[in-house]
Structures are given as structure tokens and as C-alpha cells.
Scaffold this motif. Structure first.
Motif: not given
Length: 413
Positions: A149-153, A192-193, A200-201
């Protein structure tokens, strides 16, 4: 029969405040540790009975294992139970076991389905156990989607799920293997990177914990993690987040676990880790949440000080040596022993005269003497003895110059 089946598929979402951080179940008898964290009595007593001397939620060393009943929280839980409908749950807050299984089997994860899985897992310990029972299929599916996946959410949500299930029996080992083996068409370490860089934090902290888990379980993974472009640097950047102590502590813990080779240590030195730790130490107070950060910061310095380049960087930094001396016997016994080891590395092993003079100027000799007479380990006492000899060598005007390690009393400063 149909009514019973329906009843088993419905759950009440227990407020997170009312759930024990260890069992994740509703607390029957909430008690608080000296760190301020509250647990169910049965869970924390089992933890302490196993010989642990840390707070499970914060991993801080406990100054006392005494527990105090949290009567206010207990009354709130009783009040909530008296009004809660234990046979029904909001359809939007939790899903059934069957629905959770269907989502996992389908393997077509989107943000909505992943959020439902998280709600299911956090609703009860029973749900978590059910999900983990299918770990072979569930974890494989999640890791596959995460790697591609390249979707951050999507990646943030999967990281949260992996963090929830990883403490369960056998899951961490399986998860570590899958993450390290990914690469054909996807790469979990790259994902993970990305989370560490763009997430988000909360998801950054969980990513750091996952990396620490992998590094501890699979020591052979350290080089692979360190060589993944951007990963080590993003972990270091997380340690500079001043507004969130949990992020700094998680970052430092992961870096300590990974930093077993000289190559990694040199890279961290190049990033400016020594300077960053000096700033952390100079800006930290002594409140409970910060103690863990100070311990990890000094442990990171101890790791860096095991190589020549690390000792040189510590000696050259204007803050580190001075701040280490200030922290001796001010935070915890663990932090003090880390600090003594670093001072011994630069003053005795490296024989750096500038570092020795900095220690003397901030009353370091007296503090080392006090540490030596405290309840520290035999190794720490030996290092203190060597530090006394080195620091007192050019202090001929001081009555501490002829000090012998057999001395039994020192006037407090």
C-alpha cells in the motif's frame, strides 16, 4: 438457539479509561502504581509476581511496587455498569466475530473495514483472542496489504492493528518473519519508513515499537533495518519531537535495539544524535513521564560510547558530559548507571582531558563518590573507583585527592 448466537455476536464497547492496560478487560478492582498508571489488581499482581520491577505501560523502573486502590475510578466503573446495556452494542462501534472473520478472509482492506477491525479488537480481550486464533491468515493478509500500500491512512490503521495483536502469544515472531521476508512486489520496511515520515504521532510511535520488537526478536535484522533508505533517519527524527515524550522514548528504545553494529552507531552520530541527547538531557525535568526518556537517552549514549567515534562525539559536545553529571542520582538508579558508564568511557577509556575537566568543573568527583556508596551494581562501583582516580589525579588541592575506595562516609554536597 438463534437468540443465543445473536447475543454472542453483540458487544459493549468498554471505555478505554475503564480497561486494564494489561488484560484490556474491564477493571474489577483498579489499583494505581507509583507511576500513576492504573491496572486491574489481578493483572498487575501477576506482572509483579513474575519478578518485573517496571510499569508495564510506561516501562519505567518502579521505585515502589506498592499499589493504591483507585476508588474514584472504581465508582465511575460501577456507575457505568449500572447504566450500560450489556446485551447490546452500537452497530457502528463494534462488529461481530463473523463480520471480523469475513473481513480478514476477504483481505480487501479499506479504511472503513480496518477501523471496524480496530473497534472489534479494542472492545474486549475475548475479541482479541478470537482474532489472534486466526493469526496465520490474518497477519499474513495484513502484512501483504501493508507491504504493497502507498496510502498513508491504510498503513496507519494496519500499524495500529499489528501493535494491538503483537503482544499475544506467538504473534510477534510470526509478524517479524513476515515483515522481514516481504519484498516481492512490496516492502514492509519501506512502508514503516513512510509511516514514520508522514503518519500521525500515534502511528509513528507504534511503528517505532514494531521496529524495536523485530530488532529484539531477530538480531540478524539490524543491518537490514539500518540499510533501508530513510528508515534509520526517520527514527532519529522522531527522537527530536519535543512535544511528545512517548515518541522520544519509543524512538530511542528502537534505536538502542538496532544499534549493535559500528556502522549504525556511526550513522547515528552523523545525524547528530549526541547533540540531540544533550538537548534532551538539558531540557528534561524529573517528572515521572520524563524519567523514562532520560533513562533511554543515557542508554543511547552508553551504546554510542562503545565505539571510538561515539566517544569522540560525546567529548566534543558542549552539553552531554555536563548534563550527564547533573543527572547522576537525580532520575533513577538505571539512569545513573548508564551515566556512570558513559563518563567512564570518555574519562577513563578515552582519557579525554577536556571531558575530565568538564566533569571536575560541575562537581563531578563528589557525585561519583556518592554514586559509589549508593546501592549500585558491582560494575558501576568499579567504574566509579576508576573515575575517582582519574578525576582526582590533578586535584591536589582538594582533600579528595587521596581518596580510597574503602571510604565509608562522604559529606553530601
Amino acid at each position: 438457539m438463534a437468540r443465543e448466537k445473536r447475543r454472542q455476536e453483540l458487544y459493549v464497547t468498554v471505555p478505554s479509561l475503564f480497561r486494564c492496560p494489561i488484560s484490556m478487560d474491564l477493571m474489577n478492582s483498579p489499583v494505581s502504581l507509583c507511576t500513576g498508571v492504573t491496572y486491574d489488581r489481578s493483572s498487575i499482581e501477576k506482572w509483579l509476581a513474575l519478578g518485573h520491577n517496571t510499569c508495564p505501560a510506561t516501562m519505567q523502573t518502579l521505585l515502589s511496587t506498592h499499589t493504591t486502590p483507585n476508588l474514584t475510578l472504581r465508582r465511575l466503573i460501577q456507575l457505568w455498569l449500572s447504566h450500560a446495556d450489556v446485551t447490546q452494542a452500537s452497530p457502528t462501534s463494534c462488529i461481530s466475530k463473523q463480520q471480523a472473520a469475513e473481513i480478514v478472509v476477504a483481505g480487501e482492506f479499506d479504511a472503513d473495514s480496518l477501523e471496524k477491525v480496530i473497534g472489534f479488537l479494542t472492545a474486549s480481550k475475548e475479541n482479541l483472542n478470537f482474532f489472534v486464533a486466526q493469526s496465520s491468515a490474518a497477519v499474513s493478509k495484513l502484512v501483504e496489504v501493508f507491504a504493497n500500500s502507498d496510502q498513508i491512512r491504510i498503513c496507519e490503521l494496519i500499524v495500529e492493528i499489528l501493535d494491538l495483536i503483537s503482544p499475544e502469544n506467538g504473534v510477534a515472531e510470526r509478524l517479524a518473519d513476515l515483515i522481514l521476508q516481504s519484498g516481492d512486489g512490496g516492502d514492509c520496511l519501506s512502508s514503516l519508513a513512510m509511516v514514520l515520515q508522514k503518519g500521525n504521532i500515534k502511528s509513528k510511535v507504534k511503528s517505532a515499537k514494531i521496529l524495536e520488537m523485530i530488532a529484539v526478536i531477530k538480531p540478524q535484522s539490524h543491518r537490514k533495518i539500518a540499510e533501508k533508505p530513510g528508515l534509520l533517519y526517520e527514527l532519529y527524527i522522531l527522537s527530536t519531537v519535543e512535544i511528545d515524550t512517548s515518541a522520544v522514548e519509543a524512538s530511542l528504545s528502537a534505536l538502542i535495539a538496532i544499534s549493535t553494529t559500528r556502522l549504525v552507531k556511526k550513522e547515528l552520530i552523523r545525524f547528530g544524535t549526541v547533540r540531540t541527547i544533550g538537548e534532551i538531557l538539558s531540557g528534561s525535568d524529573y517528572s515521572a513521564p520524563v524519567r523514562g526518556v532520560v533513562e533511554k537517552a543515557l542508554a543511547m549514549l552508553e551504546t554510542i560510547a562503545t565505539c571510538t567515534e561515539g566517544r569522540g562525539a560525546i567529548c566534543e559536545d558542549g552539553k552531554c558530559v555536563v548534563e550527564i553529571v547533573k543527572r547522576l542520582m537525580k532520575c533513577s538508579g538505571v539512569a545513573t548507571e548508564h551515566g556512570i558508564t558513559v563518563l567512564w568511557s570518555v574519562c577513563c577509556l578515552a582519557r579525554d582531558r577536556v571531558a575530565q575537566e568538564k566533569v571536575r568543573l560541575v562537581n563531578g568527583l563528589t557525585k561519583v563518590l556518592l554514586v559509589m556508596q549508593s546501592d549500585c551494581s558491582a560494575n558501576a562501583k568499579q567504574m566509579c573507583g576508576e573515575l575517582v582516580k582519574v578525576l582526582g589525579a590533578k586535584n591536589s588541592k582538594s582533600n579528595l585527592a587521596p581518596y580510597e575506595t574503602r571510604t565509608t562516609h562522604i559529606t553530601p554536597y
